[in-house]
Each structure stands twice: as C-alpha cells, then as structure tokens.
Design a protein around this motif. Structure first.
Motif, PDB file in Angstrom:
ATOM      1  N   GLN A  92     -56.443 -58.686  12.510  1.00 40.67           N
ATOM      2  CA  GLN A  92     -56.806 -58.062  13.773  1.00 40.67           C
ATOM      3  C   GLN A  92     -58.288 -57.739  13.792  1.00 40.67           C
ATOM      4  N   TYR A 106     -59.439 -57.585  23.342  1.00 43.21           N
ATOM      5  CA  TYR A 106     -59.018 -57.704  21.948  1.00 43.21           C
ATOM      6  C   TYR A 106     -59.542 -58.997  21.332  1.00 43.21           C
ATOM      7  N   VAL A 141     -53.834 -59.406  28.024  1.00 46.48           N
ATOM      8  CA  VAL A 141     -52.948 -58.311  27.626  1.00 46.48           C
ATOM      9  C   VAL A 141     -51.718 -58.301  28.531  1.00 46.48           C
ATOM     10  N   GLU A 151     -54.066 -48.870  26.924  1.00 49.41           N
ATOM     11  CA  GLU A 151     -52.991 -48.940  25.938  1.00 49.41           C
ATOM     12  C   GLU A 151     -52.182 -50.233  26.033  1.00 49.41           C
ATOM     13  N   TRP A 152     -52.515 -51.095  26.999  1.00 49.67           N
ATOM     14  CA  TRP A 152     -51.818 -52.372  27.094  1.00 49.67           C
ATOM     15  C   TRP A 152     -52.176 -53.237  25.896  1.00 49.67           C
ATOM     16  N   LYS A 153     -51.206 -53.980  25.395  1.00 50.42           N
ATOM     17  CA  LYS A 153     -51.371 -54.738  24.165  1.00 50.42           C
ATOM     18  C   LYS A 153     -51.532 -56.234  24.451  1.00 50.42           C
ATOM     19  N   SER A 157     -50.112 -62.205  19.334  1.00 55.64           N
ATOM     20  CA  SER A 157     -50.348 -61.394  18.139  1.00 55.64           C
ATOM     21  C   SER A 157     -51.115 -62.186  17.087  1.00 55.64           C
ATOM     22  N   HIS A 187     -61.076 -49.729  19.077  1.00 56.93           N
ATOM     23  CA  HIS A 187     -60.308 -49.907  17.842  1.00 56.93           C
ATOM     24  C   HIS A 187     -61.073 -50.885  16.959  1.00 56.93           C
TER      25      HIS A 187
END
Length: 258
Positions: A92, A106, A141, A151-153, A157, A187
């Motif tokens: 990640q 991300y 996301v 907070e959406w992911k 992955s 993050h």
C-alpha cells in the motif's frame, strides 16, 4: 519525435483494427500504423497477448499525452535510472487529499528487485538493498454514502495488483525520483526502508515479460508487454527484443551501461 495523443486511429481491413495513438506526423498509410508497423505485425502481437499471464489494465487508468520515444535506448537516454529486475511484491502506498470534502487519491507501490543495473542503479541509498519502490495510481474508490468521502476505499486492493502482475515477473524499468506530493498526505501507507524514496515512471517506462508468452518457444513474437502504455505504440524497435534478457542486452549494446 511523435507526440502521442489521447485518441484512436482505426484502419479498416476485413474488420476494424484499433491502432493506439495519433501523432503529429503524416497520416498513416492504409496498410501500416502511424509508427511504421504493418497491421499484420500488430495483429499477430496483440493476438499473442490475449493468451498471456499478465493483466495490465489496472495500470492503464489514465489517458496520457507524451512525446513518444521510438526506441528503448532513446528513452533510456532521458532517464535517471534504467535497470532490469523482477517484481518483488506490492504494498500500500500513500493516500493524499484530493479536494475539500472529496475522496482520497490512493496509490500502490511495486517493489522491483534490481538484477541488471544499467544506468544510475548501483549503490543508490534511495534504492536500499537494490530495490526500487515504484508508485502507481490505485484507481477509483467505492462510493459509500453513509461515510465521509475521505473514508471511501479503493475498488482495487493491493492483492488485485499482485494477482494481475505477480511477484517474480521480469521487468525493465526506466525510473526517476518522484517529486514531493503537492497534496496533504492523509495515510502514509506501508513504511519504506530507511533512505528509500518512491520512484515514478514515464508512460513508456515499464516493460514486463509475460511468462506464458516467453514459454512459447515456437513463437517469433515478443513476450514483452508495456505496463502503462501499449508497447507497440513506440514503433517496431520496441518489439525487436523477445524477452527482458534480450532487452537488457540491447540496451548494453547501445551504450546504456554505467
């Protein structure tokens, strides 16, 4: 030098075949792509890719305009670091703020263990233990309205990237150090070793060897695949090497070697 633009040239034969990119040069001839490859050559190469082991679609989430380098050695001359190696896994990467109230952006990081240093890849503190840490966009996301957008992911992955381009895949990378993030890092992602820096790639800067294609000894088609952009978009010189070993040898023969 051709500038690739975000559009598609289509040439009709028995059926329509999409040829990636459109350039600033002359219009392509009826039987050839804009880079000088015959449609049969492109068709044969692309038909081989269909049965391959790699899925690069996770990496190709953006359309890019860029100056197209017509050969690997031309690209190598412009980059800080060039090396052959193998994928050592994925982890990640950082997530940064995009805009107020919006979802985060991300990233994932591909670890590449360098086995064939060519240019600027030996004993570098930002690549400890001869490992490069290379950033890629993680993609969209998943909208989750009950939660704040930050907070959406991600839809994909780290394990999805590993499944698409697995550990052990042979690569050639054309690298440069990534500049500092302009956005706030929300993050940090999985920590890097002391001294390591995240690296980035130009659009033509990731070349992968498909293990299934390289196992087909009777094929005269390249087993190499472009990561961020189709390999054939650079022209015939990019398909002259059949494997990563061949491409490393080619670059050395062209003087790309410390």
């Amino acid at each position: 030098m051709t500038v690739k633009r975000t559009c598609i040239i289509t040439l009709a034969l028995a059926s329509v075949l999409a040829i990636g990119g459109c350039g600033t040069g002359p219009e392509p001839q009826a039987a050839r792509t804009g880079q000088g490859m015959t449609l049969d050559e492109v068709r044969r190469y692309r038909s081989e890719l269909v049965g391959g082991a790699l899925d690069v679609s996770l990496l190709r989430i953006r359309n890019m305009d860029y100056p197209v380098m017509s050969s690997p050695e031309e690209l190598a001359a412009t980059q800080q670091t060039v090396a052959g190696g193998v994928v050592d896994g994925w982890q990640q990467g950082p997530a940064t703020a995009s805009y107020p109230g919006g979802p985060l952006e991300y990233r994932v990081v591909m670890r590449v263990r360098i086995t064939d240093p060519l240019k600027g890849a030996t004993g570098k503190p930002h690549m400890p233990e001869d490992t490069a840490y290379i950033e890629f966009d993680q993609g969209a996301v998943i909208r989750d309205d009950p939660k704040p957008a930050e907070e959406w992911k991600p839809e994909k992955s780290v394990s999805d990237f590993e499944a698409s381009i697995p550990t052990g895949t042979k690569v050639v990378v054309f690298l440069r150090a990534r500049p500092p993030y302009e956005q706030k890092i929300v993050h940090p992602g999985q920590p890097l070793p002391a001294g390591a820096r995240i690296m980035s790639l130009p659009p033509q800067g990731l070349i992968l060897e498909d293990s299934k294609l390289s196992a087909r000894r009777n094929s005269d088609t390249s087993a190499l695949v472009g990561g961020l952009e189709p390999l054939e978009d650079g022209g015939p010189a990019w398909l002259e090497s059949k494997t990563v070993h061949d491409l490393v040898a080619r670059l050395k023969s062209k003087g790309i070697s410390d």
